[in-house]
Write an enzyme that holds these catalytic residues in place. Structure first.
Site, PDB file in Angstrom:
ATOM      1  CE1 TYR A  24     -13.916 126.871  73.347  1.00 12.90           C
ATOM      2  CE2 TYR A  24     -14.400 125.312  75.110  1.00 12.90           C
ATOM      3  CZ  TYR A  24     -14.708 125.852  73.875  1.00 12.90           C
ATOM      4  OH  TYR A  24     -15.805 125.413  73.184  1.00 12.90           O
ATOM      5  CB  SER A 106     -22.722 120.671  74.285  1.00 11.32           C
ATOM      6  OG  SER A 106     -21.996 120.959  73.117  1.00 11.32           O
ATOM      7  CD  GLN A 127     -25.624 122.757  71.141  1.00 14.28           C
ATOM      8  OE1 GLN A 127     -24.766 122.009  71.599  1.00 14.28           O
ATOM      9  NE2 GLN A 127     -25.519 123.334  69.955  1.00 14.28           N
ATOM     10  CE1 TYR A 129     -23.311 125.529  67.947  1.00 14.84           C
ATOM     11  CE2 TYR A 129     -22.201 123.739  69.084  1.00 14.84           C
ATOM     12  CZ  TYR A 129     -22.531 125.077  68.977  1.00 14.84           C
ATOM     13  OH  TYR A 129     -22.070 125.973  69.920  1.00 14.84           O
ATOM     14  CB  THR A 155     -26.785 126.378  68.978  1.00 19.07           C
ATOM     15  OG1 THR A 155     -27.058 125.805  70.262  1.00 19.07           O
ATOM     16  CG2 THR A 155     -25.942 127.636  69.152  1.00 19.07           C
ATOM     17  CE  LYS A 251     -27.366 127.917  74.342  1.00 14.52           C
ATOM     18  NZ  LYS A 251     -26.139 128.346  73.673  1.00 14.52           N
ATOM     19  CG  HIS A 275     -22.533 130.955  71.752  1.00 15.30           C
ATOM     20  ND1 HIS A 275     -23.323 130.130  70.990  1.00 15.30           N
ATOM     21  CD2 HIS A 275     -21.480 130.190  72.143  1.00 15.30           C
ATOM     22  CE1 HIS A 275     -22.769 128.925  70.925  1.00 15.30           C
ATOM     23  NE2 HIS A 275     -21.660 128.940  71.628  1.00 15.30           N
TER      24      HIS A 275
END
Ligand SMILES: Cc1cc2nc3c(=O)[nH]c(=O)nc-3n(C[C@H](O)[C@H](O)[C@H](O)COP(=O)(O)O)c2cc1C
Length: 390
Positions: A24, A106, A127, A129, A155, A251, A275
């Site tokens: 991953y 994140s 960060q 989403y 992002t 980003k 990414h």
């Protein structure tokens, strides 16, 4: 095993982690073309060798994201650090702060913003989403304000999650709980298993009050990734600009047009990123994308870059081509997975040493001097120095 460079940390991470997690971290999307390009394109650039310049012990400090930082690179957002090493987010932040550089947490983290802030007072970023569950997103933004996050990195290159074929083969996306087969594979990595098990079953702290996301990190992650807003547009980013008063960084930009749009809606900067080759396979490498983006936005707009950074010379090349600062992804994650906080510190030290030696051999006294005379120091291998791109 002797650790000399970031690739050695990668091998050490592979030894310690279950295959599911190593793949991953390590993998890219589809044919992994962009993932490879991110690395390969650094070798098309050359560094100027200047001798007898008395530049031993160059000054590596420089400005980016509105502050003076001890090193020209920082730790970027990587999901689920706490699954590779217990309290991985806190350990990464502590190692970053000990080195005088920021850490960006994140959205996909085991630890919450408050957990990380409790562990350390250093420079923290978040960060985001953008989620279709706006109430959860607003909670995250409020938590970022409370934790004194300096900047929000939104992002934007994940309108859909690309297929990472290694993950499909390992069943990574479809696993929501620990099956007997998975447990057997975990038992083959006892160092990792004992470390993680000592903290009980990992779960995403920011989702603990939301029973609808399920229980345990794997199930919560699967549900959270379904909530990434697939219809995200520039209008949403403009609204976010109104809502978030501190630095806003976009980003996942590769084209000059998108960078100009980000600038025009009032963003403070962009991260030139694909990414880490995990999204649009076939996209250009970040180092190749950088010169045109810099030319489009001018010299006063913050440009960070990530993707394929494994050597100090990569960092120097990216700054030479126009970046203000660099963000690490896999480089420090391998360190964390291999050795916890000491491994993150080691990754930072390895890159710091490589940057320092490389600058010295270039006859360049500091990162700031490199920024002042970018095309003098870094140029295309097959061009003359004069054709180097500022
Ligand atoms: C395991 C892993 C998880 C990641 N998770 C996130 C994430 O949650 N949010 C995000 O914006 N980027 C994420 N990224 C992308 C990184 O921030 C960064 O863009 C990329 O790793 C840079 O490439 P490099 O790893 O080759 O240096 C992730 C990357 C990896 C390898």
């Amino acid at each position: 095993m002797t650790i000399v460079n970031i690739d050695d940390l990668r091998l050490a991470a592979e030894r310690r982690l279950p295959k599911l997690f190593f793949d991953y971290i390590d993998g890219g999307s589809f044919s992994e073309e962009t993932y490879r390009r991110n690395r390969e394109d650094f070798s098309r650039l050359a560094l100027r060798q200047n001798v007898l310049a008395d530049s031993a012990e160059p000054d590596l400090s420089t400005d980016y994201l509105g502050q003076r930082r001890a090193l020209p690179f920082m730790l970027g957002p990587v999901g689920f650090l706490g699954l590779y090493s217990r309290q991985g987010e806190q350990k990464s932040a502590l190692a970053a702060h000990a080195a005088g550089i920021p850490f960006c947490l994140s959205t996909f983290s085991i630890a919450s913003l408050a957990d990380v802030r409790k562990a350390t007072n250093g420079p923290l970023h978040f960060q985001l989403y953008v989620l279709d569950d706006r109430s959860l997103m607003n909670e995250l933004l409020a938590a970022a304000e409370d934790a004194a996050a300096e900047a929000l990195f939104v992002t934007v290159d994940t309108a859909v999650t690309a297929v990472r074929e290694r993950d499909v083969r390992n069943g990574f996306r479809s696993i929501t709980r620990v099956t007997p087969g998975l447990l057997a594979s975990f038992c083959r990595k006892p160092g990792w298993l004992l470390d993680i098990a000592a903290g009980g079953q990992p779960s995403v702290r920011a989702l603990e009050h939301r029973a609808d996301f399920g229980k345990g990190a794997l199930e919560q992650a699967a549900n959270l990734s379904r909530r990434i807003d697939k219809k995200l547009s520039w209008n949403d980013i403009a609204r976010l600009r109104d809502r978030w008063k501190r630095q806003l960084i976009i980003k996942g930009v590769l084209s000059p047009e998108d960078a100009e749009k980000a600038k025009s809606i009032g963003a403070d900067g962009v991260v030139i990123s694909n990414h880490g080759g995990r999204q649009l396979d076939g996209a250009m490498s970040t180092i190749a994308a950088l010169p045109a983006v810099r030319a489009a936005v001018g010299h006063d707009f913050t440009l960070m870059l990530d993707g394929g950074i494994r050597r100090g010379s990569d960092i120097i090349k990216a700054i030479g081509m126009g970046a203000d600062g660099i963000m690490l992804g896999r480089a420090y994650t391998f360190g964390l997975a291999a050795k916890g906080q000491a491994g993150v510190a080691e990754a930072i030290q390895i890159l710091e040493r490589e940057v320092s030696i490389t600058l010295t051999l270039m006859g360049c006294g500091s990162i700031d001097e490199l920024k002042k005379r970018r095309s003098h120091f870094v140029f295309r291998q097959h061009a003359t120095a004069q054709e180097g791109i500022v």
